[in-house]
Design a protein around this motif. Structure first.
Motif, PDB file in Angstrom:
ATOM      1  N   ASN A   1       0.803  -1.219   0.000  1.00  0.00           N
ATOM      2  CA  ASN A   1       0.000   0.000   0.000  1.00  0.00           C
ATOM      3  C   ASN A   1       0.840   1.274   0.000  1.00  0.00           C
ATOM      4  O   ASN A   1       0.359   2.334   0.307  1.00  0.00           O
ATOM      5  N   LEU A   2       2.113   1.148  -0.347  1.00  0.00           N
ATOM      6  CA  LEU A   2       2.950   2.342  -0.397  1.00  0.00           C
ATOM      7  C   LEU A   2       3.109   2.753  -1.861  1.00  0.00           C
ATOM      8  O   LEU A   2       2.799   1.973  -2.759  1.00  0.00           O
ATOM      9  N   ILE A   3       3.590   3.978  -2.074  1.00  0.00           N
ATOM     10  CA  ILE A   3       3.787   4.388  -3.456  1.00  0.00           C
ATOM     11  C   ILE A   3       5.162   5.011  -3.656  1.00  0.00           C
ATOM     12  O   ILE A   3       5.664   5.708  -2.786  1.00  0.00           O
ATOM     13  N   ILE A   4       5.765   4.686  -4.793  1.00  0.00           N
ATOM     14  CA  ILE A   4       6.987   5.380  -5.188  1.00  0.00           C
ATOM     15  C   ILE A   4       6.883   5.711  -6.678  1.00  0.00           C
ATOM     16  O   ILE A   4       6.006   5.198  -7.376  1.00  0.00           O
ATOM     17  N   LYS A   5       7.785   6.541  -7.124  1.00  0.00           N
ATOM     18  CA  LYS A   5       7.753   6.910  -8.542  1.00  0.00           C
ATOM     19  C   LYS A   5       8.608   5.946  -9.338  1.00  0.00           C
ATOM     20  O   LYS A   5       9.783   5.749  -9.041  1.00  0.00           O
ATOM     21  N   LEU A   6       7.994   5.335 -10.347  1.00  0.00           N
ATOM     22  CA  LEU A   6       8.712   4.381 -11.190  1.00  0.00           C
ATOM     23  C   LEU A   6       8.651   4.854 -12.637  1.00  0.00           C
ATOM     24  O   LEU A   6       7.678   5.481 -13.060  1.00  0.00           O
ATOM     25  N   ASN A   7       9.694   4.522 -13.389  1.00  0.00           N
ATOM     26  CA  ASN A   7       9.594   4.741 -14.837  1.00  0.00           C
ATOM     27  C   ASN A   7       8.962   3.512 -15.473  1.00  0.00           C
ATOM     28  O   ASN A   7       8.685   2.522 -14.792  1.00  0.00           O
TER      29      ASN A   7
ATOM     30  N   LYS B   1       2.153   1.617  -6.966  1.00  0.00           N
ATOM     31  CA  LYS B   1       2.085   0.884  -5.706  1.00  0.00           C
ATOM     32  C   LYS B   1       3.366   0.072  -5.511  1.00  0.00           C
ATOM     33  O   LYS B   1       3.902  -0.470  -6.480  1.00  0.00           O
ATOM     34  N   CYS B   2       3.821  -0.026  -4.276  1.00  0.00           N
ATOM     35  CA  CYS B   2       4.991  -0.859  -4.034  1.00  0.00           C
ATOM     36  C   CYS B   2       4.968  -1.402  -2.621  1.00  0.00           C
ATOM     37  O   CYS B   2       4.156  -1.005  -1.785  1.00  0.00           O
ATOM     38  N   CYS B   3       5.862  -2.342  -2.386  1.00  0.00           N
ATOM     39  CA  CYS B   3       5.946  -2.984  -1.084  1.00  0.00           C
ATOM     40  C   CYS B   3       6.880  -2.195  -0.177  1.00  0.00           C
ATOM     41  O   CYS B   3       7.569  -1.285  -0.624  1.00  0.00           O
ATOM     42  N   ILE B   4       6.928  -2.586   1.071  1.00  0.00           N
ATOM     43  CA  ILE B   4       7.735  -1.836   2.035  1.00  0.00           C
ATOM     44  C   ILE B   4       9.223  -1.967   1.737  1.00  0.00           C
ATOM     45  O   ILE B   4       9.994  -1.046   1.954  1.00  0.00           O
ATOM     46  N   ASN B   5       9.629  -3.136   1.205  1.00  0.00           N
ATOM     47  CA  ASN B   5      11.055  -3.316   0.891  1.00  0.00           C
ATOM     48  C   ASN B   5      11.497  -2.317  -0.162  1.00  0.00           C
ATOM     49  O   ASN B   5      12.509  -1.643  -0.020  1.00  0.00           O
TER      50      ASN B   5
ATOM     51  N   PHE C   1      10.049   0.349  -0.986  1.00  0.00           N
ATOM     52  CA  PHE C   1       9.901   1.707  -0.493  1.00  0.00           C
ATOM     53  C   PHE C   1      11.126   2.116   0.319  1.00  0.00           C
ATOM     54  O   PHE C   1      11.689   3.185   0.138  1.00  0.00           O
ATOM     55  N   GLY C   2      11.581   1.179   1.179  1.00  0.00           N
ATOM     56  CA  GLY C   2      12.690   1.508   2.062  1.00  0.00           C
ATOM     57  C   GLY C   2      14.041   1.437   1.368  1.00  0.00           C
ATOM     58  O   GLY C   2      14.986   2.114   1.766  1.00  0.00           O
ATOM     59  N   ASN C   3      14.143   0.615   0.320  1.00  0.00           N
ATOM     60  CA  ASN C   3      15.448   0.436  -0.310  1.00  0.00           C
ATOM     61  C   ASN C   3      15.697   1.379  -1.483  1.00  0.00           C
ATOM     62  O   ASN C   3      16.699   1.242  -2.188  1.00  0.00           O
TER      63      ASN C   3
END
Ligand code: GDP
Ligand code: MG
Ligand code: ZN
Ligand code: ZN
Ligand code: ZN
Ligand code: ZN
Ligand code: ZN
Lengths: 229, 519
Positions: free
Chosen positions: B125-131, B145-149, B151-153
């Motif tokens: 339920n996290l979000i980051i910017k991806l190409n 949408k992305c996972c916590i790993n 997101f943190g890495n």
């Protein structure tokens, strides 16, 4: 946000025969296993919206919605709805809400056979504790939109459930809170039945008992989306 | 002052605490904000790189342009995320990588857009910017949408931290503090020993001759001043502990152990006249002679400040209390806990064995099963006895009463939860093996419950119901409030009717529960 109009509302407005209106107040209780979509159905009916990530209900929630009967355009029905939580923990609350209800909507999930079993146990309980002469019981198989997308997802066949409903003398519908299919029909039908049972018995006294009838010409929406608030 | 070289510089304590060194180029910066700015500007850790960062304005317009450009670009050719790295979930087999929940429906499973692993809805339920190539790109990427790993890495996140080991420095500082304290304590102890022994000597002598007894107090006073030099009265303007200025009303007093001038206020409790004999008893581990037994000694008092009392006596009292036997309530609880552990370790074994046994009734393990069941029942009986003992203890204070009640409640739950499966087992086994055993007395007594004539099971059920009703009451009260506010009075009336019903039920159950209810 403006006034969210459901098809029911539109119909209600087309019939401009308010002067002879009869206003009836019905109590309806929703029963069924948890996460079969009880709250979703109510929200589709009351607010004409659907929320994919609805929080599960705590205790029992109260909502209301007013409709006009299609077959009797001069009859306005206000549903007072108790949406109960399906979890076992809250089971002891249910009797309080079905005891003085006019109608019960028992919901199961067509993709979860266990939920029909649970629905059947609710039917049993209602027949034992209340008796169906005063209570309109309706069975609803929800989430049919999933089967429309993927026929293999269906676990409860329409015919089986319908047969059971017939044997028990229940109203039966398949619905989808997501698409809205069958939702307004089910409340129309319930309204019609309760009206026939109740409204016919004491048409005038009901009207007399509830003095706040006719002034409620605009369907009251149960939230802040109403246009003049 | 600029660049400090060498790899080990981080491990050494920095001399001026407020200055920081850049972990990359080791330039010295004055505070954290400066360091962050330096990192962003010189080393490009910031999301928007900008060489000409002198003016904030250019920076802002630049970043705005970047956003506009990227959204224009996105509109021109719709963003199409790579999907072939997604792991296809197998319904009923795949599990969420985070919580291991089994994923039984396609709607529950979700792929992390970056790593492609399968997660449940809650753990992706996290979000980051991806190409479009599913790589992290904070500049032109789209929110995915992305996972916590993932997101943190992601690059640039959590990467600023530089390790700087200050343990040795801390230890040194702390060590010298502890040493100081230790020395101070020894010093005070020595003074106290000298004072106590000296006073007793004077006492002994004075009891022998009349003349000496007249001089007793002057002698004690001389002794006191020889043990520790007193701070001269003229040098003290305020109490050394509470800092209140001395006046005619606030008199000066000397602590006989540290010699400092303190006040005698009852509120601040800065100093007190304490009976020597109780002090000696409180520090019985010190080498103070107590051979003389003379009632005269009882009325000698010495003034000690609160700081000295703390150092000398309070810690002593604490350690002595620790070595004292525990209160009985805790002792019984300790026993109950070990018994419960025994029960919980045997129970699954017994249930397993019983299952096997019912499948193949002639198995040779009957004796073993019987033995284990015996042990289990004995443990239950012991547990029950302990619980009843616990009930008999009279609590010393409300806190203890609450603890006691919680322990008993927990105990009744445990018995309730684990006796039931055992009961059916006892029946099954005893029909096949009836000669061996009779239901132990203990089992019957356990079902009588604690307190009133409800069984444990009923009490538990009633309590649960009560809790649910109270929750619902709270909900309905809120609904009434909001309905009235929106002037939906007919609804408020319906809701009030329901509230009355809820109250009736709450009362009914509370009455049935009696003392077992919530308090
Ligand atoms: N696909 C689909 N999902 C539904 C439908 N009705 C409810 N849901 C979902 O089922 C879940 C549980 O719904 P909810 O209304 O909270 O169930 P309740 O516990 O019976 O009140 C939610 O995630 C809803 O989004 C439906 O008709 N179709
Ligand atoms: Mg719900
Ligand atoms: Zn640097
Ligand atoms: Zn998960
Ligand atoms: Zn990932
Ligand atoms: Zn003071
Ligand atoms: Zn002192």
């Amino acid at each position: 946000m403006g006034w969210v109009k459901s098809p029911i509302h539109k119909r209600a407005h087309q019939n401009k025969r308010y002067n002879t209106a009869t206003m009836l107040q019905f109590k309806l209780v929703l029963l069924g296993d948890s996460s079969v979509g009880k709250s979703s159905i109510v929200h589709r009916f009351v607010k004409d919206s659907f929320d994919e990530f609805r929080e599960s209900t705590i205790g029992a929630a109260f909502l209301s919605q007013t409709i006009k009967l299609e077959k009797h355009p001069d009859v306005t029905i206000k549903f007072e709805i108790w949406d109960t939580a399906g979890q076992e923990r809250y089971k002891s609350l249910a009797p309080m809400y079905y005891r003085n209800a006019n109608a019960a909507l028992i919901v199961y999930d067509v993709t979860q056979p266990g939920s029909l079993v649970k629905a059947q146990s609710w039917v049993e309980e209602l027949k034992n504790k209340v008796g169906d002469q005063d209570l309109v019981i309706c069975l609803a198989g929800n989430k049919v939109d999933i089967c429309d997308e993927d026929a293999t997802a269906r676990e409860v066949q329409r015919e089986d459930a319908q047969l059971y409903a017939q044997e028990q003398g229940l109203l039966f519908y398949e619905t989808s809170a997501k698409t809205g299919a069958g939702v307004s029909a089910i409340f129309q039908e319930i309204g019609e039945r309760v009206y026939q049972k109740k409204g016919m018995e004491v048409p005038s006294s009901t009207q007399a008992r509830k003095p706040l009838n006719v002034e409620l010409q605009r369907p009251s929406t149960n939230d802040s989306t109403s246009c003049c608030s | 002052m600029n660049a400090v070289d060498g790899p080990g510089y981080l491990d050494e304590p920095q001399k001026s605490g407020s200055e920081l060194n850049c972990p990359v180029c080791a330039q010295t910066l004055h505070d954290l904000a400066k360091l962050n700015e330096h990192l962003d500007r010189i080393h490009g850790f910031g999301e928007v790189s900008n060489e000409d960062a002198d003016s904030v304005n250019t920076q802002l317009t630049r970043s705005r342009n970047v956003v506009e450009n990227s959204s224009k670009a996105a509109k021109a050719n719709r963003f199409e995320l790579k999907r072939d790295h997604w792991i296809k979930p197998v319904m009923g087999k795949s599990r969420c990588r985070t919580c291991s929940k089994s994923l039984t429906q396609a709607r529950q499973a979700i792929n992390c857009r970056r790593c492609g692993e399968v997660y449940c809805k809650n753990h992706c339920n996290l979000i980051i910017k991806l190409n479009s190539n599913a790589e992290y790109n904070p500049l032109t990427g789209e929110w995915c949408k992305c996972c916590i790993n993932c997101f943190g890495n992601r690059a640039g996140y959590n990467e600023f931290g530089a390790v700087c080991n200050k343990t040795s420095m801390f230890k040194e500082l702390r060590g010298s503090k502890v040493e100081d304290k230790q020395l101070r304590k020894l010093q005070l102890e020595n003074r106290f020993i000298r004072l106590a022994n000296g006073i007793q000597q004077i006492n002994n002598q004075s009891s022998k001759s009349m003349l000496a007894s007249i001089r007793k107090y002057t002698e004690i006073n001389k002794l006191e001043r020889s043990v520790v030099p007193w701070t001269p009265d003229e040098a003290a303007f305020a109490c050394s502990l509470c800092s209140k200025p001395f006046t005619l009303a606030l008199r000066k007093h000397h602590c006989r152990l540290c010699g400092k001038v303190v006040c005698n206020e009852s509120q601040t409790n800065c100093s007190n006249q304490l009976p020597l004999m109780s002090l000696i008893r409180a520090a019985s581990d010190l080498p103070i002679s107590t051979e003389f037994v003379d009632n005269n000694a009882e009325d000698v008092q010495i003034r000690i400040c609160s700081a000295c009392v703390r150092i000398l006596f309070i810690k002593r009292k604490f350690t002595r209390e620790l070595s004292l036997p525990e209160p009985s309530i805790l002792r019984i609880y300790e026993n109950m806990r070990t018994t419960a552990d025994v029960i919980l370790s045997i129970l699954p074994q017994v249930l397993n064995q019983a299952e096997e046994f019912s499948a193949t009734p002639n198995a040779p393990d009957v004796a073993l099963l019987t033995k284990m069941r015996r042990k289990l029942l004995d443990s239950f009986a012991l547990y029950d006895r302990l619980t009843k003992q616990m009930l008999k203890i009279k609590p010393k204070n409300p806190a203890e009463e609450r603890i006691q009640r919680a322990i008993v409640f927990r105990a009744s739950m445990l018995i309730q939860e684990h006796m039931l499966p055992l009961r059916s087992l006892t029946n099954a086994a005893s029909t096949q093996n009836s000669s061996h055993e009779t239901t132990p007395e203990s089992e019957r007594s356990m079902n009588q419950g604690y307190g009133n004539n409800l069984s444990i099971k009923e009490v538990k059920e009633y309590r649960d119901q009560l809790m649910v009703l109270k929750e619902q009451k709270f909900l309905v009260e809120n609904m009434i409030a909001s309905a009235s506010k929106q002037r939906k009075f007919d609804e408020a009336e319906t809701l009030s009717g329901n509230l009355r019903e809820l109250n009736e039920q709450v009362e009914m159950i509370a009455r049935a529960l009696g003392e077992e209810g919530f308090s």
